[in-house]
Design an enzyme around this catalytic site. Sequence first.
Site, PDB file in Angstrom:
ATOM      1  N   ASN A   1       0.842  -1.198   0.000  1.00  0.00           N
ATOM      2  CA  ASN A   1       0.000   0.000   0.000  1.00  0.00           C
ATOM      3  C   ASN A   1       0.874   1.244   0.000  1.00  0.00           C
ATOM      4  OD1 ASN A   1       0.595  -0.860   2.680  1.00  0.00           O
ATOM      5  ND2 ASN A   1      -1.158   0.220   3.538  1.00  0.00           N
TER       6      ASN A   1
ATOM      7  N   GLU B   1       0.370   5.298   0.614  1.00  0.00           N
ATOM      8  CA  GLU B   1      -0.553   6.355   1.067  1.00  0.00           C
ATOM      9  C   GLU B   1      -0.135   7.715   0.525  1.00  0.00           C
ATOM     10  OE1 GLU B   1      -0.840   5.797   5.343  1.00  0.00           O
ATOM     11  OE2 GLU B   1      -2.070   3.997   5.025  1.00  0.00           O
TER      12      GLU B   1
ATOM     13  N   CYS C   1      -4.227   0.535  -2.366  1.00  0.00           N
ATOM     14  CA  CYS C   1      -4.063  -0.669  -1.547  1.00  0.00           C
ATOM     15  C   CYS C   1      -3.000  -1.582  -2.155  1.00  0.00           C
ATOM     16  CB  CYS C   1      -5.367  -1.458  -1.480  1.00  0.00           C
ATOM     17  SG  CYS C   1      -6.683  -0.661  -0.558  1.00  0.00           S
TER      18      CYS C   1
ATOM     19  N   GLU D   1      -3.180  -4.756  -2.723  1.00  0.00           N
ATOM     20  CA  GLU D   1      -3.725  -5.721  -3.690  1.00  0.00           C
ATOM     21  C   GLU D   1      -3.828  -5.108  -5.082  1.00  0.00           C
ATOM     22  OE1 GLU D   1      -4.852  -4.867  -0.723  1.00  0.00           O
ATOM     23  OE2 GLU D   1      -6.238  -6.341   0.100  1.00  0.00           O
TER      24      GLU D   1
ATOM     25  N   CYS E   1     -10.251  -5.222   0.805  1.00  0.00           N
ATOM     26  CA  CYS E   1     -11.339  -4.248   0.879  1.00  0.00           C
ATOM     27  C   CYS E   1     -12.252  -4.406  -0.335  1.00  0.00           C
ATOM     28  CB  CYS E   1     -10.776  -2.829   0.972  1.00  0.00           C
ATOM     29  SG  CYS E   1     -10.247  -2.152  -0.609  1.00  0.00           S
TER      30      CYS E   1
ATOM     31  N   CYS F   1     -10.804  -3.439  -3.789  1.00  0.00           N
ATOM     32  CA  CYS F   1      -9.855  -4.427  -4.327  1.00  0.00           C
ATOM     33  C   CYS F   1     -10.590  -5.677  -4.799  1.00  0.00           C
ATOM     34  CB  CYS F   1      -8.793  -4.767  -3.291  1.00  0.00           C
ATOM     35  SG  CYS F   1      -7.663  -3.383  -3.011  1.00  0.00           S
TER      36      CYS F   1
HETATM   37  N1  THU Z   1      -5.320  -1.341   2.751  1.00  0.00           N
HETATM   38  C1  THU Z   1      -4.793  -2.215   1.839  1.00  0.00           C
HETATM   39  O1  THU Z   1      -3.661  -2.047   1.373  1.00  0.00           O
HETATM   40  N2  THU Z   1      -5.556  -3.264   1.460  1.00  0.00           N
HETATM   41  C2  THU Z   1      -6.811  -3.529   1.934  1.00  0.00           C
HETATM   42  O2  THU Z   1      -7.464  -4.449   1.460  1.00  0.00           O
HETATM   43  C3  THU Z   1      -7.365  -2.730   3.015  1.00  0.00           C
HETATM   44  C4  THU Z   1      -6.635  -1.457   3.321  1.00  0.00           C
HETATM   45  C5  THU Z   1      -4.499  -0.188   3.169  1.00  0.00           C
HETATM   46  C6  THU Z   1      -5.000   1.151   2.704  1.00  0.00           C
HETATM   47  C7  THU Z   1      -4.399   2.072   3.754  1.00  0.00           C
HETATM   48  O3  THU Z   1      -3.072   2.405   3.367  1.00  0.00           O
HETATM   49  C8  THU Z   1      -4.323   1.225   5.009  1.00  0.00           C
HETATM   50  O4  THU Z   1      -4.463  -0.117   4.578  1.00  0.00           O
HETATM   51  C9  THU Z   1      -5.409   1.539   6.026  1.00  0.00           C
HETATM   52  O5  THU Z   1      -6.666   1.510   5.460  1.00  0.00           O
END
Ligand code: THU
Length: 135
Positions: free
Chosen positions: A47, A49, A58, A60, A91, A94
């Site tokens: 991920n 940000e 994310c 995935e 999530c 994804c």
């Molecule tokens: N996140 C993911 O990388 N994958 C997911 O399926 C759920 C959330 C990340 C996004 C963000 O950087 C952090 O987790 C908190 O939401």
Amino acid sequence: MELADPIVRKMRELARAASEQAYVPYSGFKVGAAVLVEEGELFAGCNVENASYSLTICAERNALFQAVARGHRRVLAVAIYTPTAEPCPPCGACRQALIEFGPDVEVFSFGATAEQFHARLSDLLPHSFSSKELR
Ligand code: THU
């Protein structure tokens, strides 16, 4: 595909290594993912940000898009790793992104403990929106 399969263990290790590269100054929540395509290749992502929070990608989707950018169109499985006690399911965004490249994608989630989660994407996202709605 079983959790004990060597390829699944390899995916877990790739996802774990990718999670170490996560750029997470806002949430502190590191995620790594590895995608297996039908040609047998693996693609990893973490991920990433952003100060403009909604631009966050994310792990995935990062892994998936790397596979697609290299010409792959069929995904067989995805592994997700978080250094947490509980495995993290993908999530909703994804799930939708992944199902474009395979309703039968197998989802494996791993935490830092022995706990694991294994499901079929079509069970995680039933009645999904797809290209057939656009006809
Ligand atoms: N996140 C993911 O990388 N994958 C997911 O399926 C759920 C959330 C990340 C996004 C963000 O950087 C952090 O987790 C908190 O939401």
